[in-house]
Design a protein around this motif. Structure first.
Motif, short mmCIF file in Angstrom:
data_model
loop_
_atom_site.label_atom_id
_atom_site.label_comp_id
_atom_site.label_asym_id
_atom_site.label_seq_id
_atom_site.Cartn_x
_atom_site.Cartn_y
_atom_site.Cartn_z
N ILE A 86 0.85 -1.19 0.00
CA ILE A 86 0.00 0.00 0.00
C ILE A 86 0.89 1.24 0.00
N GLU A 87 0.55 2.20 -0.82
CA GLU A 87 1.24 3.49 -0.85
C GLU A 87 0.39 4.49 -0.08
N PHE A 88 0.93 4.97 1.05
CA PHE A 88 0.20 5.90 1.91
C PHE A 88 0.64 7.34 1.65
N THR A 89 -0.36 8.23 1.54
CA THR A 89 -0.08 9.65 1.38
C THR A 89 -1.02 10.43 2.29
N ASP A 90 -0.44 11.11 3.27
CA ASP A 90 -1.23 11.93 4.20
C ASP A 90 -2.34 11.10 4.86
N VAL A 91 -1.93 10.00 5.48
CA VAL A 91 -2.87 9.10 6.17
C VAL A 91 -2.47 9.01 7.64
N ALA A 92 -3.42 9.21 8.53
CA ALA A 92 -3.18 9.12 9.97
C ALA A 92 -4.06 8.03 10.58
N ILE A 93 -3.46 7.20 11.43
CA ILE A 93 -4.18 6.13 12.13
C ILE A 93 -3.92 6.30 13.62
#
Length: 721
Positions: free
Chosen positions: A556-563
């Motif tokens: 998975i390519e994450f861009t500007d993701v917060a968990i």
């Protein structure tokens, strides 16, 4: 010791509404006069001397507890009789021998029952937790039954009041308590429950507290619980049953404690029954032959922590007697297909000219409509009048008018629906069965390009996603169409209802199943990618809680993701692209540990990253496909392979699958079983042996399989991220 004013207040609370209560001070006692059930009663109480005497008849009591438990007040003996009657129609099978981790010790349920009498100066809260579906409701019901039996035998032990949401969110606990006491026609009401708890006569067991809260925040529910604890005051026992992920111990105490009331918390974690204990339990049934119980199929299905070890499934197995029909994708699907096949055959016998194949779709539609109705109204029952209306609606065009009338008459005895405590109501035999049909209804509606109102009103969370995943993989083409439409619907929506949160949960699930290639602009409260191996991009999204246990997170390519909270286990795999993670919830052997230290979070991710793996393995499309299939197989008993049928799993449509399958056959790691499906078509079923071992790159046999796959020429090459 209670003061005299508190005793008077508790006794007067049982007076008939809008009647006068009189108290008169005597030399060494106090006289109380009130109207109860339409008649005047008078008591003289002398707490210091231990005397509570009825002046209107010859009877005395040893204390306030025995007085308010008597037939003139709460009449708990009659209430216990009613509770036991509610269990009469349930299957008479031996209790399932599950153990509970309680305050550092592993104990049986009987020992927890003894703890209910162990009171101290503080209000005592026992949190019973465990994974979704592990049987929290089942064990509360066993506590209810066991305590009622003790009272009927004359033992001094509190009864358990099973407080269930019945599908409603918990914003007013008194409303839920009122409904519960009314269901049993109890001689006490919601306002009396805290009094009975305070005096050790009742234990209030609030079942599914985590499911009652609103997705927009816990405050209403916590406020309701704090108020109830305040009413109980400084004594008594309360049970909360919730999944083991809903809140931390310290947070729970912080939310319910107040300056005037301090709660003593005890943790009780339900453990899944062990495979050996499950086999011994099945052998108590004469239907199950030793050869069947000790077969290889049993070893595969009853593996450690399997869904099949949960109480509901085991109780179904008790009546099945053999594994012949447990050959389908997913345990819930097996149960649903089993009951629908049986019901369709019964209806076909009663109505001439129809076949089970014609009846089955209408029957499935009926159960889906019932599930939608329950969820939309936030209840877990359906009125018989409405059920018969839905039967007519779903079978019109399939049956003639005379046959429909016969079916409407039979609707109350359909399999999968059982009698409720509410007269004239029916409910699904298990909440997960309702969720299974709800998932099917949502997929069908979304695939037809309509947004069901339930997505705007109800709360869909990770516990639903676990069930929905099984629905998705049963018809991935339809689920893909549903996900694509939902994605476009959410992107064009500006409403403030729950569609965005609920839709985000469903889209995250679809992404994890490979039905979508990207997720954008999601705000998700609770979602799951557990067991998935998604590939694609996630951008500009926030997740309050995301479960990735058993998932391959590396593609998975994450861009500007917060968990905020990422739930992981030892089989979770990370890649080079990572979201911003506030805390990890690390699960091991059914126990959850919260890790907030950034250095420890980085260390866990590094130790579960693909960066240190063999580069040849990383670039192999065959190995990547094998791992995806293994993760899927770890969640289900069998994978279905339909050949040219459009409904078979998208995962097995991969051009490399037949190559991987041939290597697994060579290593004797796959079984192929052919059986007739519910719709009459041949359905080859695949069973991967020990699928979790195929995710461990340190096992020699797994390495041998990988090396064989690498040596095969002509396979597509995976793209390294």
């Amino acid at each position: 010791m209670l003061d005299i004013d508190e005793i008077i207040c508790d006794i007067c609370a049982f007076a008939d509404p809008f009647t006068e209560q009189k108290t008169r001070k005597l030399k060494n006692s106090t006289q109380i006069e009130l109207i109860r059930n339409g008649r005047k009663i008078t008591y003289e109480i002398a707490p210091d001397l231990g005397r509570f005497t009825a002046k209107h008849r010859e009877r005395s009591f040893s204390g306030i507890a025995s007085l308010i438990a008597s037939d003139e007040f709460a009449n708990l003996h009659r209430f216990a009789q009613t509770q036991l009657r509610s269990f009469q129609d349930k299957s008479k099978i031996p209790p399932i021998p599950t153990e509970i981790d309680f305050e550092g010790q592993r104990i049986a349920l009987n020992n927890l029952s003894a703890e209910l009498c162990n009171t101290n100066v503080n209000t005592r809260l026992i949190l019973i937790d465990g994974p979704a579906g592990v049987g929290k409701t089942y064990y509360i019901e066993r506590l209810v039954q066991g305590q009622a039996e003790k009272m009927m035998k004359g033992q001094v032990s509190p009864l358990v009041l099973h407080v269930s949401s019945r599908g409603r969110r918990l914003s007013n606990l008194r409303d839920v308590l009122a409904a519960t006491t009314q269901d049993y026609a109890a001689e006490f009401g919601a306002r009396h429950v805290p009094i009975l708890v305070r005096h050790g006569l009742l234990v209030a067991a609030i079942d599914g507290f985590d499911e009652l809260v609103d997705a927009d925040g816990y405050e209403d529910s916590w406020s309701a619980l704090r108020e109830f604890v305040g009413d109980v005051k400084e004594r008594g026992t309360i049970i909360l049953a919730a999944r083991d992920t809903f809140v931390e111990e310290q947070e729970l105490l912080a939310r319910i404690n107040s300056a005037s009331n301090v709660v003593a918390l005890s943790m009780a974690h339900i453990r899944t029954i062990t495979p050996s204990a499950a086999k011994d339990w099945l052998l108590q049934n004469s239907k199950w032959k030793p050869a069947e119980v000790n077969s290889e199929t049993t070893d595969y299905i009853l593996i450690e922590n399997s869904y099949a070890l949960r109480p509901f499934f085991l109780r179904i197995l008790w009546d099945a007697g053999k594994w012949e029909r447990v050959l389908d994708i997913g345990p819930r699907t097996f149960l649903v297909n089993h009951f629908i096949e049986r019901e369709a055959k019964l209806i076909a016998k009663q109505i001439e000219g129809l076949t089970p194949e014609i009846i089955t779709p209408a029957l499935i539609s009926l159960f889906q409509e019932v599930a939608l109705e329950m969820t939309s109204r936030e209840v877990d029952t359906v009125e018989m009048e409405h059920l018969t209306f839905l039967a007519r609606y779903c079978f019109e065009g399939t049956l003639n008018e005379g046959s429909i009338r016969k079916l409407m008459h039979k609707a109350g005895s359909f399999a999968l629906l059982e009698q409720s405590n509410q007269p004239g109501h029916r409910r699904f035999s298990h909440s997960e069965i309702m969720q299974y049909f709800l998932g099917g209804a949502l997929v069908s509606a979304l695939a037809a390009k309509t947004v069901p109102s339930v997505l705007r009103r109800a709360v869909i969370g990770a516990e639903h996603a676990e069930v929905f995943f099984e629905v998705f993989v049963n018809d991935e083409d339809k689920a893909k169409k549903a996900a694509q439409f939902l994605s476009s619907a959410i992107s064009s929506e500006i409403s403030m209802d729950r569609l965005h949160n609920n839709g985000g949960t469903i889209l995250t699930l679809a992404f994890s199943a490979g039905l979508l290639e990207r997720l954008d602009y999601l705000e998700v409260v609770d979602a799951s990618m557990a067991g998935g191996a998604p590939e694609g991009e996630v951008s500009s999204s926030n997740f309050a809680r995301l479960d990735v246990c058993g998932a391959d997170f590396s593609h998975i390519e994450f861009t500007d993701v917060a968990i905020n909270t990422l739930v992981v286990d030892d089989t979770t795999r990370f890649g080079s692209s990572l979201p911003k993670i506030t805390q990890l919830e690390i699960r091991s052997d059914g126990i959850a540990k919260i890790e907030r230290d950034p250095s420890q979070i980085s260390q866990f991710i590094a130790s579960h990253s693909i960066a240190s793996s063999n580069a040849d393995y990383l670039h192999s499309a065959l190995i990547k496909l094998l791992e995806r299939v293994a993760r899927r197989a770890a969640r289900f008993f069998y994978l279905r392979e339909h050949g040219d049928d459009d409904e078979y799993a998208l995962l097995l449509k991969d051009p490399n699958w037949q190559v991987v399958k041939s290597v697994l056959i060579q290593h004797k790691r796959i079984d192929v079983v052919t059986r007739k499906s519910m719709h009459g078509r041949p359905a080859p079923l695949l069973r991967i042996k020990n699928p979790k071992d195929l995710l461990d790159w340190s096992i020699p046999e797994t390495i041998a399989i990988f090396n064989d796959l690498i040596g095969i020429k002509g396979a597509r090459v995976a793209i390294a991220r």
